[in-house]
Design an enzyme around this catalytic site. Structure first.
Site, PDB file in Angstrom:
ATOM      1  N   ASP A 140      -4.639 -12.777   3.378  1.00 54.43           N
ATOM      2  CA  ASP A 140      -5.891 -12.315   3.985  1.00 54.43           C
ATOM      3  C   ASP A 140      -7.123 -12.638   3.136  1.00 54.43           C
ATOM      4  OD1 ASP A 140      -4.751 -10.505   2.226  1.00 54.43           O
ATOM      5  OD2 ASP A 140      -4.756  -8.820   3.629  1.00 54.43           O
ATOM      6  N   HIS A 142       0.822  -1.230   0.000  1.00 55.98           N
ATOM      7  CA  HIS A 142       0.000   0.000   0.000  1.00 55.98           C
ATOM      8  C   HIS A 142       0.852   1.275   0.000  1.00 55.98           C
ATOM      9  CE1 HIS A 142      -3.645  -2.256   0.447  1.00 55.98           C
ATOM     10  NE2 HIS A 142      -3.335  -2.717   1.633  1.00 55.98           N
ATOM     11  N   HIS A 191      -6.332  -7.255  -0.520  1.00 55.31           N
ATOM     12  CA  HIS A 191      -6.458  -5.823  -0.770  1.00 55.31           C
ATOM     13  C   HIS A 191      -5.686  -5.444  -2.035  1.00 55.31           C
ATOM     14  CE1 HIS A 191      -6.851  -6.349   3.658  1.00 55.31           C
ATOM     15  NE2 HIS A 191      -7.854  -5.519   3.484  1.00 55.31           N
ATOM     16  N   ASP A 219      -2.733 -10.650  -2.455  1.00 55.62           N
ATOM     17  CA  ASP A 219      -3.300 -10.133  -1.212  1.00 55.62           C
ATOM     18  C   ASP A 219      -4.759  -9.744  -1.469  1.00 55.62           C
ATOM     19  OD1 ASP A 219      -2.158  -8.753   1.581  1.00 55.62           O
ATOM     20  OD2 ASP A 219      -3.880  -7.690   0.726  1.00 55.62           O
TER      21      ASP A 219
HETATM   22 ZN   LIG Z   1      -4.171  -7.186   2.636  1.00 60.61          ZN
END
Ligand SMILES: [Zn+2]
Length: 305
Positions: A243, A123, A162, A160
């Site tokens: 995740d 991120h 996200h 991931d």
């Molecule tokens: Zn994540």
């Protein structure tokens, strides 16, 4: 195969109750301490150089992170990104692990490596820490491969749950890097729509909550793996976030550890065809400790195969 980590990555402590806890890395390292992983070549992660960090981050961002670790207590960089006294050193080692692992596979000291590090990275944008991430570890590795090893095609696969908005931000105008990502949508950070294609070097595949194993594998098979194969990467980097597991408290993708093993094996296949088997994977998310340990084990076992 190499395993890069550093004890200071266990000391980065963003505060009680924070999901990105030192216990995550303890769980991963305990799982990788079993007999089946005895063949891993364990290496202490070096610090990333300032030069390596500044290939992907603004110098002001690098300086800010290095200056922001508090003498004690916590410093908050955004709503969910905090630094403790060991955080700057941990961030240096996390990014340095990926750069060193890239050197190792390109200098033929290993064919694959897993970086068991934190804070995670995908991120972090060129100029901003966010989403638990300080430096963008996988991006530092990719840029290092381009600059130091003269590669022309480096692929990053991000599974991931996200979206890896930071990695995308850094490479959106860099055709030597292909970034392919599956991620749950809607979910933090909100980017990663299929229309975000960069200079033709981004493939974003948003997935609805409750996607499950079958649709996840089909998507990778039909779209993301196909694209990776067509790109013929000389090096494959992986943002390995776990995740997407059904037990994870932060998302609802409903995957199992087997899905990560399956996808990892497919990624290794592509690396064998185009990249002399070279894969460097780095830990991103995964917030249920048992699921994280099982998933990371499945991932590393598939990398070792
Ligand atoms: Zn994540």
């Amino acid at each position: 195969m190499r395993l890069y980590t550093h004890p200071v990555c266990l000391q980065h402590a963003p505060g009680p109750g924070h999901p990105e806890s030192p216990a995550r890395l303890h769980a991963v390292l305990a799982a990788l301490d079993r007999d089946r992983f005895a063949a891993l070549d364990r290496i202490e992660a070096p610090r990333a150089s300032i030069e390596a960090l500044e290939r992907v981050h603004d110098p002001a961002h690098v300086a800010r992170i290095l200056a922001s670790a508090p003498a004690d207590g916590l410093v908050r960089l955004d709503e969910d990104t905090l630094m403790s006294p060991a955080s700057a050193e941990a961030a240096l080692r996390a990014a340095g692990a990926v750069a060193a692992a890239v050197d190792a596979v390109l200098n033929q000291r290993a064919s694959r490596a897993f970086c068991a590090v934190r804070p995670p990275g995908h991120h972090a944008t060129a100029d901003q820490a966010m989403g638990f991430c300080l430096f963008n570890n996988v991006a530092v590795g990719a840029a290092h491969a381009l600059a130091e090893h003269g590669l022309e095609r480096v692929a990053i696969a991000d599974f991931d749950v996200h979206h890896g908005n930071g990695t995308q931000d850094i490479f959106a105008r860099e055709p030597r890097v292909l970034f392919v990502s599956s991620h749950q949508s809607p979910l933090y950070p909100g980017s990663g729509g299929a229309e975000e294609t960069g200079v033709g070097n981004l493939l974003n595949a948003p997935l609805p909550p409750q996607t499950g194993s079958q649709a996840f594998r089909q998507l990778w098979d039909e779209r993301l793996l196909t694209r990776l194969d067509a790109f013929r990467p000389q090096l494959l980097l992986v943002s390995a976030g776990f995740d997407g597991h059904r037990a994870d408290p932060l998302a609802q993708l409903q995957l199992d550890a087997d899905d990560f093993a399956w996808l990892t094996a497919r990624l290794v296949d592509i690396a064998r065809v185009h990249a002399a088997g070279r894969v460097v994977s780095t830990l991103e998310g995964g917030y249920d400790l048992d699921a994280l340990a099982a998933s990371a084990s499945a991932h590393v076992a598939a990398l070792m195969a």
